[in-house]
Design a protein around this motif. Sequence first.
Motif, PDB file in Angstrom:
ATOM      1  N   THR A   1      48.383  81.014 -31.687  1.00  0.00           N
ATOM      2  CA  THR A   1      47.743  81.340 -30.330  1.00  0.00           C
ATOM      3  C   THR A   1      46.293  81.230 -30.425  1.00  0.00           C
ATOM      4  OG1 THR A   1      47.417  83.901 -30.961  1.00  0.00           O
ATOM      5  CG2 THR A   1      49.716  83.105 -30.357  1.00  0.00           C
ATOM      6  N   PRO A   2      45.507  81.509 -29.245  1.00  0.00           N
ATOM      7  CA  PRO A   2      44.029  81.554 -29.474  1.00  0.00           C
ATOM      8  C   PRO A   2      44.159  83.341 -30.087  1.00  0.00           C
ATOM      9  CG  PRO A   2      44.736  81.368 -27.099  1.00  0.00           C
ATOM     10  CD  PRO A   2      46.001  81.667 -28.067  1.00  0.00           C
ATOM     11  N   ILE A   3      42.628  83.487 -30.608  1.00  0.00           N
ATOM     12  CA  ILE A   3      42.568  84.655 -31.101  1.00  0.00           C
ATOM     13  C   ILE A   3      41.947  85.517 -29.919  1.00  0.00           C
ATOM     14  CG2 ILE A   3      42.559  84.413 -33.744  1.00  0.00           C
ATOM     15  CD1 ILE A   3      39.290  83.880 -33.457  1.00  0.00           C
ATOM     16  N   TYR A   4      42.359  86.615 -29.552  1.00  0.00           N
ATOM     17  CA  TYR A   4      42.192  87.383 -28.289  1.00  0.00           C
ATOM     18  C   TYR A   4      40.870  88.022 -28.408  1.00  0.00           C
ATOM     19  CZ  TYR A   4      46.695  86.475 -26.261  1.00  0.00           C
ATOM     20  OH  TYR A   4      47.601  85.721 -25.833  1.00  0.00           O
TER      21      TYR A   4
ATOM     22  N   CYS B   1      49.553  88.084 -22.216  1.00  0.00           N
ATOM     23  CA  CYS B   1      50.705  88.083 -23.321  1.00  0.00           C
ATOM     24  C   CYS B   1      51.398  86.584 -23.018  1.00  0.00           C
ATOM     25  CB  CYS B   1      51.758  89.120 -22.770  1.00  0.00           C
ATOM     26  SG  CYS B   1      51.138  90.768 -22.947  1.00  0.00           S
ATOM     27  N   TYR B   2      50.941  85.895 -22.222  1.00  0.00           N
ATOM     28  CA  TYR B   2      51.755  84.567 -21.733  1.00  0.00           C
ATOM     29  C   TYR B   2      51.628  83.801 -23.005  1.00  0.00           C
ATOM     30  CZ  TYR B   2      53.030  80.246 -19.446  1.00  0.00           C
ATOM     31  OH  TYR B   2      53.766  78.988 -19.165  1.00  0.00           O
ATOM     32  N   THR B   3      50.548  83.620 -23.620  1.00  0.00           N
ATOM     33  CA  THR B   3      50.218  82.583 -24.706  1.00  0.00           C
ATOM     34  C   THR B   3      51.127  83.016 -25.943  1.00  0.00           C
ATOM     35  OG1 THR B   3      47.975  82.494 -23.890  1.00  0.00           O
ATOM     36  CG2 THR B   3      48.599  81.182 -25.648  1.00  0.00           C
TER      37      THR B   3
ATOM     38  N   VAL C   1      29.964  82.390 -31.520  1.00  0.00           N
ATOM     39  CA  VAL C   1      31.182  82.702 -31.788  1.00  0.00           C
ATOM     40  C   VAL C   1      32.406  81.694 -31.714  1.00  0.00           C
ATOM     41  CG1 VAL C   1      31.114  85.089 -30.821  1.00  0.00           C
ATOM     42  CG2 VAL C   1      31.040  83.523 -29.169  1.00  0.00           C
ATOM     43  N   TRP C   2      32.167  80.738 -30.809  1.00  0.00           N
ATOM     44  CA  TRP C   2      33.274  79.859 -30.633  1.00  0.00           C
ATOM     45  C   TRP C   2      33.331  78.906 -32.193  1.00  0.00           C
ATOM     46  CZ3 TRP C   2      37.430  78.900 -28.160  1.00  0.00           C
ATOM     47  CH2 TRP C   2      37.575  79.685 -26.933  1.00  0.00           C
ATOM     48  N   ILE C   3      32.379  78.765 -32.897  1.00  0.00           N
ATOM     49  CA  ILE C   3      32.483  77.927 -34.257  1.00  0.00           C
ATOM     50  C   ILE C   3      33.147  79.162 -35.291  1.00  0.00           C
ATOM     51  CG2 ILE C   3      31.174  76.939 -36.027  1.00  0.00           C
ATOM     52  CD1 ILE C   3      30.864  75.374 -33.630  1.00  0.00           C
TER      53      ILE C   3
ATOM     54  N   SER D   1      37.177  78.450 -36.146  1.00  0.00           N
ATOM     55  CA  SER D   1      37.558  78.343 -37.647  1.00  0.00           C
ATOM     56  C   SER D   1      38.493  79.366 -38.186  1.00  0.00           C
ATOM     57  CB  SER D   1      36.134  78.834 -38.536  1.00  0.00           C
ATOM     58  OG  SER D   1      35.001  78.005 -37.982  1.00  0.00           O
ATOM     59  N   ASN D   2      38.923  79.874 -37.267  1.00  0.00           N
ATOM     60  CA  ASN D   2      40.148  81.104 -37.917  1.00  0.00           C
ATOM     61  C   ASN D   2      41.329  80.168 -38.296  1.00  0.00           C
ATOM     62  OD1 ASN D   2      42.898  82.139 -36.205  1.00  0.00           O
ATOM     63  ND2 ASN D   2      41.183  81.236 -34.831  1.00  0.00           N
ATOM     64  N   TYR D   3      41.718  79.029 -37.477  1.00  0.00           N
ATOM     65  CA  TYR D   3      42.762  78.482 -37.700  1.00  0.00           C
ATOM     66  C   TYR D   3      43.095  77.920 -39.033  1.00  0.00           C
ATOM     67  CZ  TYR D   3      42.907  78.496 -32.526  1.00  0.00           C
ATOM     68  OH  TYR D   3      42.971  78.697 -31.249  1.00  0.00           O
ATOM     69  N   LEU D   4      41.679  77.643 -39.529  1.00  0.00           N
ATOM     70  CA  LEU D   4      41.637  77.409 -41.233  1.00  0.00           C
ATOM     71  C   LEU D   4      41.839  78.265 -42.082  1.00  0.00           C
ATOM     72  CD1 LEU D   4      38.788  74.322 -40.806  1.00  0.00           C
ATOM     73  CD2 LEU D   4      41.182  73.822 -41.324  1.00  0.00           C
TER      74      LEU D   4
ATOM     75  N   LYS E   1      44.516  77.080 -20.315  1.00  0.00           N
ATOM     76  CA  LYS E   1      43.748  75.793 -19.781  1.00  0.00           C
ATOM     77  C   LYS E   1      42.159  76.063 -19.918  1.00  0.00           C
ATOM     78  CE  LYS E   1      44.420  76.906 -14.847  1.00  0.00           C
ATOM     79  NZ  LYS E   1      45.048  76.386 -13.467  1.00  0.00           N
ATOM     80  N   GLU E   2      41.656  77.194 -19.673  1.00  0.00           N
ATOM     81  CA  GLU E   2      40.236  77.465 -19.561  1.00  0.00           C
ATOM     82  C   GLU E   2      39.656  77.241 -20.819  1.00  0.00           C
ATOM     83  OE1 GLU E   2      42.436  79.908 -19.998  1.00  0.00           O
ATOM     84  OE2 GLU E   2      41.429  81.554 -20.776  1.00  0.00           O
ATOM     85  N   ILE E   3      40.336  77.258 -21.827  1.00  0.00           N
ATOM     86  CA  ILE E   3      39.670  77.105 -23.189  1.00  0.00           C
ATOM     87  C   ILE E   3      40.014  75.653 -23.914  1.00  0.00           C
ATOM     88  CG2 ILE E   3      39.122  79.464 -23.696  1.00  0.00           C
ATOM     89  CD1 ILE E   3      41.719  79.765 -25.253  1.00  0.00           C
ATOM     90  N   VAL E   4      40.501  74.864 -23.033  1.00  0.00           N
ATOM     91  CA  VAL E   4      40.943  73.409 -23.749  1.00  0.00           C
ATOM     92  C   VAL E   4      39.591  72.655 -24.239  1.00  0.00           C
ATOM     93  CG1 VAL E   4      41.499  71.232 -22.669  1.00  0.00           C
ATOM     94  CG2 VAL E   4      43.048  73.133 -22.266  1.00  0.00           C
TER      95      VAL E   4
HETATM   96  N1  MSP Z   1      38.616  84.488 -27.884  1.00  0.00           N
HETATM   97  C1  MSP Z   1      39.131  83.268 -27.099  1.00  0.00           C
HETATM   98  C2  MSP Z   1      40.093  82.396 -27.650  1.00  0.00           C
HETATM   99  C3  MSP Z   1      39.543  81.884 -29.088  1.00  0.00           C
HETATM  100  S1  MSP Z   1      40.725  80.772 -29.820  1.00  0.00           S
HETATM  101  C4  MSP Z   1      39.759  80.190 -31.314  1.00  0.00           C
HETATM  102  C5  MSP Z   1      40.001  83.768 -25.793  1.00  0.00           C
HETATM  103  N2  MSP Z   1      40.404  84.883 -25.692  1.00  0.00           N
HETATM  104  S2  MSP Z   1      41.268  85.629 -24.199  1.00  0.00           S
HETATM  105  O1  MSP Z   1      41.635  86.981 -24.682  1.00  0.00           O
HETATM  106  O2  MSP Z   1      40.168  85.443 -23.212  1.00  0.00           O
HETATM  107  O3  MSP Z   1      42.225  84.878 -23.884  1.00  0.00           O
HETATM  108  C6  MSP Z   1      43.464  84.588 -24.987  1.00  0.00           C
HETATM  109  C7  MSP Z   1      44.673  83.849 -24.111  1.00  0.00           C
HETATM  110  O4  MSP Z   1      45.047  84.601 -23.096  1.00  0.00           O
HETATM  111  C8  MSP Z   1      44.219  82.473 -23.573  1.00  0.00           C
HETATM  112  O5  MSP Z   1      45.176  81.577 -24.106  1.00  0.00           O
HETATM  113  C9  MSP Z   1      44.047  82.743 -22.107  1.00  0.00           C
HETATM  114  O6  MSP Z   1      44.492  81.658 -21.392  1.00  0.00           O
HETATM  115  C10 MSP Z   1      45.325  83.735 -22.028  1.00  0.00           C
HETATM  116  N3  MSP Z   1      45.387  84.297 -20.554  1.00  0.00           N
HETATM  117  C11 MSP Z   1      44.650  85.527 -20.087  1.00  0.00           C
HETATM  118  N4  MSP Z   1      45.066  85.605 -19.048  1.00  0.00           N
HETATM  119  C12 MSP Z   1      45.987  84.848 -18.597  1.00  0.00           C
HETATM  120  C13 MSP Z   1      46.890  84.681 -17.464  1.00  0.00           C
HETATM  121  N5  MSP Z   1      46.765  85.339 -16.336  1.00  0.00           N
HETATM  122  N6  MSP Z   1      47.672  83.683 -17.512  1.00  0.00           N
HETATM  123  C14 MSP Z   1      48.098  83.027 -18.807  1.00  0.00           C
HETATM  124  N7  MSP Z   1      47.390  83.109 -19.870  1.00  0.00           N
HETATM  125  C15 MSP Z   1      46.176  83.943 -19.680  1.00  0.00           C
HETATM  126  O7  MSP Z   1      39.889  82.945 -24.796  1.00  0.00           O
END
Ligand code: MSP
Length: 522
Positions: free
Chosen positions: A8-11, A22-24, A224-226, A230-233, A259-262
Amino acid sequence: MEKFYITTPIYYPSNKLTLGNCYTTVICDAVARFNRKQGKEVFFLTGTDEHGQKISQAAAKQGKSEIEYLDEIIADTKNLWELLGITYDKFIRTTDDYHVAAVQKIFKMLYDKGYIYKGHYKGLYCTPCEAFWTESQLVNGKCPDCGREVSAGEEEAYFFKLSAFTDKLSKLYKDNPEFLQPQTRVNEMVNNFLKPGLDDLCVTRTSVKWGVPVDFDPKHTIYVWIDALSNYLTAIGYLSDNEENFKKYWPANVHIIGKEIVRFHAIIWPAILMALDLPLPKKVFGHGWMLFGGDKLSKSKTVGTVECIDPRILVPEYSADAVRYILLREIPFGSDGNYTTEIFLSRFNSDLSNNYGNLISRTFSMLKKYFGSIVPEVKEDNLEASGTLKQVVASERANVFKYMENFDVSKSLISIFNIFSQANKYIEQTEPWAVSKDPAREQELKNIMRNLLEAIRVGSELLEAFLPSCSGKVLEALGCNAQHFGSDDFYGLEEGSEVKPVGILFPRLDITAELDKLSKLN
Ligand code: MSP
C-alpha cells in the motif's frame, strides 16, 4: 514457492482516517489473501509516512514532540487495520532507525553515481501536500492538488537528475504498457509529464527540520517523497545488514496506490530505481477514489459531511465484512465510486443479507429438515437446472481468477455474488420443498441439496479473501479446508459429514431506522 510482494502507500499520519483512506489498504488485503490462498509466499507491506513540515506543525499545535504525536496516531492506525482484518506482514514507519539509515545510504549512492547534484532551488512549495510546483502547473495560482496557497522561496538544495530519465521512461511505457494500470493513467503520464520533458527534481530542503538529514551535509533534509518511496525497498532490508527479504521479494509484484499519487510512483520512483540499477516493480496500479458527495475528503481538504464515513462506527455496528464489501464492491476498479450511508445500507440488505445470507440460511435449514444436516450423496443428476448451476459456478470461478490477475476486486465480487444469485435461482427452479413431498424423488432432493452446498462452498472459498469472517464461518460449518481452493472440481465436500449451524450472518436492516441511529452516533 512463488513469491508475491504487494504494497500500500505509506499513509500520512492522521487520526481521522476515513473510509476513503481505507480503500487502498482493503484492496491490498484482499489481493494479499487471495494470493496466499493460491499458495504463494506473500509479503504485504503497509506503514506510515512520518516526515515533513506539517507533522512538526501539527505536533507543536498540540504541545507534543513529533514522536509523541506520531506514536498516538500510529497506534490508532494499527487499531483500525486490526478492526478491518488487514493481514499485513510488515508495518514500516519512516521514523524507524533502519529506514532512516537506508534512506541516507540511498541518497549517498545516487549522489556518488552523479544523479544528485547541489544547486539552488527557486520555486513554489505546497506545505500540506509536501510538493514543489512550477508556475505553469498551478491552478488559479494555487496548488493543483489541494487548491491551497503555495509559497515562493529560494534556497540551496540538492537536485535529482530526473531530466536524464525522460527517454528511458518513455521507452518503459512504450515497451511495457502493462507497467502502469489502468491505461488512462499511462496517457496522463506520457502527455502531461514525459512529452513536455521532465525537469530535475529538488530533493532536499534546509527549512524543513523534521526529516531524514543528508548525512554528508546535515543542514539538508531529504525530500519526503524520496524518503517515502524508498520504504518499498528499506522495509525488506535493502542496504541493511540482512538483505535476505530484499533478495527474495524485490521487485515488488505491485504497488497499489490512489490516482493522485501516480506521478510519484510511475515517474519519480522508476527513475530512482533505474539510477540505483534496480529492477522496476512489475506493476503500479492507480485506483480511483471513493467519493463522498463528489469529494474525496483528501488529505489536504476537509469537507463537512452528514454521511457516516467513520469505520470505527461502521465496523462495530455492521461488521468488518460489510465495510470491506462496500469498499471493494462499490467502486468500479480503476474508476471513482460514490458513497452514501444509504448505498452502504442498501448493499448490506440486497447483497449480504438477501443474497448470500439468505442462501445460507435457506439451504442449511432445508438440509437440517430433510437430511439431518448431513452432506448427501449425489447420483444420476440430470436436471437441466443443475447443469446451468454448475456451468455458472465454473465460469464465474474462472472469471474471479482472471480478474484477480489484474487486481480487479470489484468485478471479482460481482462474479462471486453471481454464483450466490444463481444458487438462489436454483432453489426457485427446483423447489426442494415440493420434491421433498414425494418419497420416490429422494435422490433428486439429495442432488439438489448437495449442489446447493457445493455452490455455497465454491463461492465462499472465493469470497474468503474479500470477506474473511462470514465466509470463514460458512466454510468451517461445511467442514472445508483450504486445499479445495485450487481445484475446479464442483464436488469437494465430504459425503456423510455434518454441516454445523452458522446462525444469521447478516440480519436484514431497517434502513430508515439505521440512518436515524447513525446520524446520532456520527
Ligand atoms: N504518504 C503518501 C503516500 C506515500 S507512498 C510512498 C500519501 N498518503 S495518504 O495518506 O494521503 O494516502 C494513502 C492512500 O489513501 C492513497 O492511496 C490515497 O489515494 C488513498 N485515499 C485517500 N482518500 C481516498 C478516497 N477518498 N478514496 C480512495 N482512496 C483514497 O498519499
